[in-house]
Scaffold this motif. Structure first.
Motif, PDB file in Angstrom:
ATOM      1  N   ILE A 112       0.849  -1.191   0.000  1.00 30.69           N
ATOM      2  CA  ILE A 112       0.000   0.000   0.000  1.00 30.69           C
ATOM      3  C   ILE A 112       0.883   1.239   0.000  1.00 30.69           C
ATOM      4  CG2 ILE A 112      -0.230  -0.087   2.527  1.00 30.69           C
ATOM      5  CD1 ILE A 112      -3.063   1.079   2.151  1.00 30.69           C
ATOM      6  N   ARG A 113       0.530   2.202  -0.855  1.00 34.95           N
ATOM      7  CA  ARG A 113       1.298   3.448  -0.940  1.00 34.95           C
ATOM      8  C   ARG A 113       0.815   4.387   0.150  1.00 34.95           C
ATOM      9  NH1 ARG A 113       5.867   4.314  -3.688  1.00 34.95           N
ATOM     10  NH2 ARG A 113       4.941   3.251  -5.483  1.00 34.95           N
ATOM     11  N   VAL A 114       1.727   4.735   1.062  1.00 31.60           N
ATOM     12  CA  VAL A 114       1.412   5.665   2.150  1.00 31.60           C
ATOM     13  C   VAL A 114       2.363   6.844   2.015  1.00 31.60           C
ATOM     14  CG1 VAL A 114       1.194   5.970   4.624  1.00 31.60           C
ATOM     15  CG2 VAL A 114       0.680   3.747   3.615  1.00 31.60           C
ATOM     16  N   GLY A 115       1.865   7.941   1.473  1.00 29.91           N
ATOM     17  CA  GLY A 115       2.741   9.069   1.178  1.00 29.91           C
ATOM     18  C   GLY A 115       3.771   8.651   0.151  1.00 29.91           C
ATOM     19  N   SER A 116       5.047   8.802   0.492  1.00 26.82           N
ATOM     20  CA  SER A 116       6.111   8.414  -0.432  1.00 26.82           C
ATOM     21  C   SER A 116       6.589   6.988  -0.195  1.00 26.82           C
ATOM     22  CB  SER A 116       7.299   9.377  -0.284  1.00 26.82           C
ATOM     23  OG  SER A 116       7.801   9.335   1.044  1.00 26.82           O
ATOM     24  N   LEU A 119      -4.288  -2.382  10.123  1.00 28.77           N
ATOM     25  CA  LEU A 119      -4.114  -0.981   9.748  1.00 28.77           C
ATOM     26  C   LEU A 119      -5.236  -0.546   8.813  1.00 28.77           C
ATOM     27  CD1 LEU A 119      -2.155   1.518   9.829  1.00 28.77           C
ATOM     28  CD2 LEU A 119      -1.184   0.610   7.694  1.00 28.77           C
ATOM     29  N   ARG A 120      -5.855   0.578   9.165  1.00 22.76           N
ATOM     30  CA  ARG A 120      -6.877   1.176   8.306  1.00 22.76           C
ATOM     31  C   ARG A 120      -6.361   2.534   7.833  1.00 22.76           C
ATOM     32  NH1 ARG A 120     -12.926   1.343   8.886  1.00 22.76           N
ATOM     33  NH2 ARG A 120     -12.607   0.289  10.901  1.00 22.76           N
ATOM     34  N   VAL A 121      -6.081   2.657   6.557  1.00 22.93           N
ATOM     35  CA  VAL A 121      -5.593   3.910   5.985  1.00 22.93           C
ATOM     36  C   VAL A 121      -6.756   4.607   5.305  1.00 22.93           C
ATOM     37  CG1 VAL A 121      -3.964   4.987   4.388  1.00 22.93           C
ATOM     38  CG2 VAL A 121      -3.306   2.919   5.638  1.00 22.93           C
ATOM     39  N   GLY A 122      -7.068   5.806   5.793  1.00 25.78           N
ATOM     40  CA  GLY A 122      -8.182   6.557   5.240  1.00 25.78           C
ATOM     41  C   GLY A 122      -7.712   7.640   4.281  1.00 25.78           C
ATOM     42  N   GLU A 123      -8.616   8.558   3.984  1.00 31.12           N
ATOM     43  CA  GLU A 123      -8.279   9.681   3.117  1.00 31.12           C
ATOM     44  C   GLU A 123      -7.397  10.663   3.876  1.00 31.12           C
ATOM     45  OE1 GLU A 123      -8.998   9.831  -0.045  1.00 31.12           O
ATOM     46  OE2 GLU A 123     -10.115   7.931   0.023  1.00 31.12           O
ATOM     47  N   GLY A 124      -6.559  11.339   3.147  1.00 31.64           N
ATOM     48  CA  GLY A 124      -5.721  12.348   3.781  1.00 31.64           C
ATOM     49  C   GLY A 124      -4.595  11.738   4.587  1.00 31.64           C
ATOM     50  N   LEU A 143       2.689   9.868   8.428  1.00 34.55           N
ATOM     51  CA  LEU A 143       1.252   9.677   8.538  1.00 34.55           C
ATOM     52  C   LEU A 143       0.862   9.716  10.013  1.00 34.55           C
ATOM     53  CD1 LEU A 143      -1.203   8.741   6.637  1.00 34.55           C
ATOM     54  CD2 LEU A 143      -0.678   6.443   7.432  1.00 34.55           C
ATOM     55  N   ALA A 144      -0.247  10.343  10.320  1.00 33.10           N
ATOM     56  CA  ALA A 144      -0.745  10.364  11.697  1.00 33.10           C
ATOM     57  C   ALA A 144      -1.533   9.075  11.952  1.00 33.10           C
ATOM     58  CB  ALA A 144      -1.636  11.578  11.914  1.00 33.10           C
ATOM     59  N   VAL A 145      -0.954   8.168  12.720  1.00 33.07           N
ATOM     60  CA  VAL A 145      -1.578   6.873  12.988  1.00 33.07           C
ATOM     61  C   VAL A 145      -2.071   6.851  14.430  1.00 33.07           C
ATOM     62  CG1 VAL A 145      -1.275   4.380  13.036  1.00 33.07           C
ATOM     63  CG2 VAL A 145      -0.048   5.742  11.333  1.00 33.07           C
ATOM     64  N   GLU A 146      -3.368   6.576  14.621  1.00 30.10           N
ATOM     65  CA  GLU A 146      -3.948   6.503  15.958  1.00 30.10           C
ATOM     66  C   GLU A 146      -4.108   5.048  16.379  1.00 30.10           C
ATOM     67  OE1 GLU A 146      -8.028   7.653  18.446  1.00 30.10           O
ATOM     68  OE2 GLU A 146      -7.891   8.030  16.285  1.00 30.10           O
ATOM     69  N   PRO A 147      -3.448   4.596  17.450  1.00 26.41           N
ATOM     70  CA  PRO A 147      -3.670   3.238  17.947  1.00 26.41           C
ATOM     71  C   PRO A 147      -5.052   3.147  18.604  1.00 26.41           C
ATOM     72  CG  PRO A 147      -1.596   4.162  18.776  1.00 26.41           C
ATOM     73  CD  PRO A 147      -2.401   5.288  18.221  1.00 26.41           C
ATOM     74  N   VAL A 148      -5.815   2.112  18.234  1.00 25.90           N
ATOM     75  CA  VAL A 148      -7.165   1.917  18.780  1.00 25.90           C
ATOM     76  C   VAL A 148      -7.236   0.518  19.371  1.00 25.90           C
ATOM     77  CG1 VAL A 148      -9.627   1.864  18.274  1.00 25.90           C
ATOM     78  CG2 VAL A 148      -8.140   3.467  17.042  1.00 25.90           C
ATOM     79  N   HIS A 149      -7.389   0.445  20.681  1.00 26.56           N
ATOM     80  CA  HIS A 149      -7.420  -0.856  21.354  1.00 26.56           C
ATOM     81  C   HIS A 149      -8.747  -1.559  21.111  1.00 26.56           C
ATOM     82  CE1 HIS A 149      -7.966  -3.508  24.991  1.00 26.56           C
ATOM     83  NE2 HIS A 149      -6.862  -3.972  24.436  1.00 26.56           N
ATOM     84  N   ARG A 150      -8.665  -2.856  20.778  1.00 25.12           N
ATOM     85  CA  ARG A 150      -9.846  -3.697  20.599  1.00 25.12           C
ATOM     86  C   ARG A 150      -9.713  -4.926  21.487  1.00 25.12           C
ATOM     87  NH1 ARG A 150     -12.767   0.063  17.997  1.00 25.12           N
ATOM     88  NH2 ARG A 150     -12.139   0.434  15.822  1.00 25.12           N
ATOM     89  N   GLN A 151     -10.849  -5.458  21.916  1.00 22.03           N
ATOM     90  CA  GLN A 151     -10.831  -6.743  22.603  1.00 22.03           C
ATOM     91  C   GLN A 151     -10.825  -7.892  21.611  1.00 22.03           C
ATOM     92  OE1 GLN A 151     -10.354  -7.461  25.740  1.00 22.03           O
ATOM     93  NE2 GLN A 151     -10.283  -5.309  26.362  1.00 22.03           N
ATOM     94  N   HIS A 152     -11.257  -7.631  20.362  1.00 30.54           N
ATOM     95  CA  HIS A 152     -11.348  -8.703  19.376  1.00 30.54           C
ATOM     96  C   HIS A 152     -11.136  -8.144  17.974  1.00 30.54           C
ATOM     97  CE1 HIS A 152     -13.896 -11.597  16.809  1.00 30.54           C
ATOM     98  NE2 HIS A 152     -12.816 -12.258  17.170  1.00 30.54           N
ATOM     99  N   GLU A 194     -10.980  -1.801   4.013  1.00 32.97           N
ATOM    100  CA  GLU A 194     -11.299  -0.490   3.461  1.00 32.97           C
ATOM    101  C   GLU A 194     -10.045   0.284   3.050  1.00 32.97           C
ATOM    102  OE1 GLU A 194     -13.657   1.551   6.330  1.00 32.97           O
ATOM    103  OE2 GLU A 194     -15.270   0.053   6.311  1.00 32.97           O
ATOM    104  N   SER A 195      -8.870  -0.245   3.352  1.00 34.72           N
ATOM    105  CA  SER A 195      -7.635   0.422   2.944  1.00 34.72           C
ATOM    106  C   SER A 195      -7.396   0.191   1.472  1.00 34.72           C
ATOM    107  CB  SER A 195      -6.451  -0.113   3.758  1.00 34.72           C
ATOM    108  OG  SER A 195      -6.594   0.190   5.127  1.00 34.72           O
ATOM    109  N   ARG A 196      -6.712   1.131   0.871  1.00 37.41           N
ATOM    110  CA  ARG A 196      -6.472   1.086  -0.573  1.00 37.41           C
ATOM    111  C   ARG A 196      -5.105   0.434  -0.843  1.00 37.41           C
ATOM    112  NH1 ARG A 196      -4.983   5.582  -0.931  1.00 37.41           N
ATOM    113  NH2 ARG A 196      -5.321   6.329   1.182  1.00 37.41           N
ATOM    114  N   THR A 197      -5.104  -0.750  -1.435  1.00 36.35           N
ATOM    115  CA  THR A 197      -3.838  -1.411  -1.722  1.00 36.35           C
ATOM    116  C   THR A 197      -3.197  -0.832  -2.978  1.00 36.35           C
ATOM    117  OG1 THR A 197      -5.078  -3.165  -2.844  1.00 36.35           O
ATOM    118  CG2 THR A 197      -4.402  -3.573  -0.574  1.00 36.35           C
ATOM    119  N   HIS A 198      -1.913  -1.138  -3.147  1.00 36.88           N
ATOM    120  CA  HIS A 198      -1.089  -0.601  -4.237  1.00 36.88           C
ATOM    121  C   HIS A 198      -1.566  -1.130  -5.594  1.00 36.88           C
ATOM    122  CE1 HIS A 198       2.420   0.749  -6.397  1.00 36.88           C
ATOM    123  NE2 HIS A 198       2.744  -0.471  -6.740  1.00 36.88           N
TER     124      HIS A 198
END
Length: 415
Positions: free
Chosen positions: A321-325, A349-354, A387-396, A411-415
């Motif tokens: 996946i292309r993330v910035g450069s 990892l979920r990469v959104g817009e922007g 990239l601003a990455v926010e860690p989000v804790h999940r139980q599952h 939902e992430s956009r692959t290369h």
């Protein structure tokens, strides 16, 4: 290393329609998966292959799709199993458990378990039971499968107790009480955690050797297993169509196992030190693959395209996946997580817009990362990915339909 195959490989494919033009030109382009599938099986058919299919010496199978389409193949029966057994019997760290005749308990995807039960039921002219018995989950005299649920995170106490009992039953049937544990590393980590949670840890018999060979093993999961088990833990790298190509030693260093094979490393893009694996193999006589793009990525210890110096297998090309450069692969993300957030177990990892992304994660102890560790992880990902990455804790974090985990959110956009 020259990119064209040696004479013995050319001779092995000379009569296969797929390779006819390449043999005449003396030049073999990289073989893509869609080229293999085009006009299959006629593009592979020779009188020898036709006879082998009629006699049962060759069979049609499907590759084991993880998150991508499966591919139809032709190979000898038990091709991958025989490749595994040979490597096990020759591996300098675990050959002793082969020589001792240790039974092999396999803890992996439910799809693998169901396949074995289906084959055994078909041989008896029956439909497989909804909950096949341990005998019905036996692949051969050496190997038995124990997992019967899709998502190991959802195993109940009863599920775990049954599996532990079956492992003990298998182990105790060996003269010295020894066994070899074959696993998906994720499944084994889940089993250890569940056994601890329910006070069943003492009921998990200590294996004499462990191999994980079904999917990418994250650094944190590898560390967790090595802290829990005191036997050799070996990673095998391979595929349904190729067999096994590399094995790790108990220190985690990879070594080639390229009998009747050769590997080229080609940069995934100009100037990159992330490489695509291009494999030539005549190990499978019915479907030899010449300059085949396996779809896997790797990095070497020194950034050179030397296939004997692979340090890390980095996941699938289709998941880049292309993330910035940065062209991001699973292996790089995993390395950064492993270096600064050891409590992380599963992640996605979920990469959104922007310039924003989320890293969903679970931990081995079930608790969110402490503030210091979370800040270190955010800083490392921001530095490497811009990239601003926010860690989000999940139980599952759910497992995929294939029984394997995806590191990228769909939902992430692959290369």
């Amino acid at each position: 290393m020259t990119s064209q195959p040696p004479a013995e490989m050319v001779d092995a494919v000379r009569d296969i329609p797929l390779y006819r033009d390449s043999v005449e030109r003396g030049e073999f382009p990289i073989l893509e998966k869609d080229r293999i599938a085009h006009q299959f099986p006629d593009n592979w058919m020779t009188p020898e292959l036709k006879a082998a299919l009629e006699s049962g010496a060759a069979e049609f199978v499907l590759s084991t799709g993880t998150n991508h389409a499966r591919m139809q193949l032709i190979r000898p029966p038990y091709f991958l199993l025989k490749s595994y057994y040979r490597l096990w019997s020759e591996h300098p760290d675990i050959a002793h458990t082969w020589e001792k005749g240790c039974p092999r308990v396999s803890l992996t995807t439910v799809l693998a378990t169901q396949h074995v039960a289906r084959v055994n039921a078909k041989a008896r002219g029956e439909q497989p039971a909804e909950r096949p018995s341990l005998a019905d989950r036996r692949l051969d005299e050496r190997t038995v499968y124990v997992n019967q649920q899709l998502d190991p995170a959802l195993w109940t106490r009863e599920d775990v107790a049954v599996m532990l009992g079956e492992i003990e039953q298998t182990r105790s049937g060996h003269p010295s009480g020894s066994y070899h544990l074959d696993c998906s590393s994720y499944h084994l980590a889940h089993l250890v955690l569940k056994a601890r949670q329910w006070g069943l840890a003492q009921a998990l018999p200590r294996p004499d050797s462990i191999v994980h060979a079904y999917e990418y093993t994250p650094d944190n999961v590898s560390r967790f297993l090595r802290e829990h088990f005191d036997c050799p833990i070996i990673d095998l790298f391979g595929s349904t169509e190729l067999g096994y190509l590399y094995y790790s030693d108990r220190q985690g260093r990879y070594h080639p196992h390229l009998d009747e094979m050769r590997v080229e490393l080609v940069p995934v893009e100009e100037g990159s030190t992330l490489f695509s694996l291009i494999v030539s193999s005549i190990r499978n006589p019915y479907m030899p693959l010449i300059r085949y793009r396996s779809g896997d990525c790797a990095r070497t210890v020194d950034g050179s395209p030397d296939p004997t110096r692979i340090a890390r297998f980095c996941g699938r090309e289709k998941e880049l996946i292309r993330v910035g450069s940065t062209l991001l692969c699973h292996g790089d993300l995993d390395r950064w997580i492993g270096e600064c957030a050891a409590p992380v177990f599963l992640y996605r990892l979920r990469v959104g817009e922007g310039n924003a992304a989320e890293l969903e994660y679970t931990t081995f102890d079930g608790d969110p990362l402490d503030a210091t560790t979370a800040a270190s992880l955010v800083a490392a990902l921001s530095e490497n990915l811009e990239l601003a990455v926010e860690p989000v804790h999940r139980q599952h974090i759910p497992i995929g339909k294939s029984g394997k985990y995806a590191w990228l959110h769909p939902e992430s956009r692959t290369h």
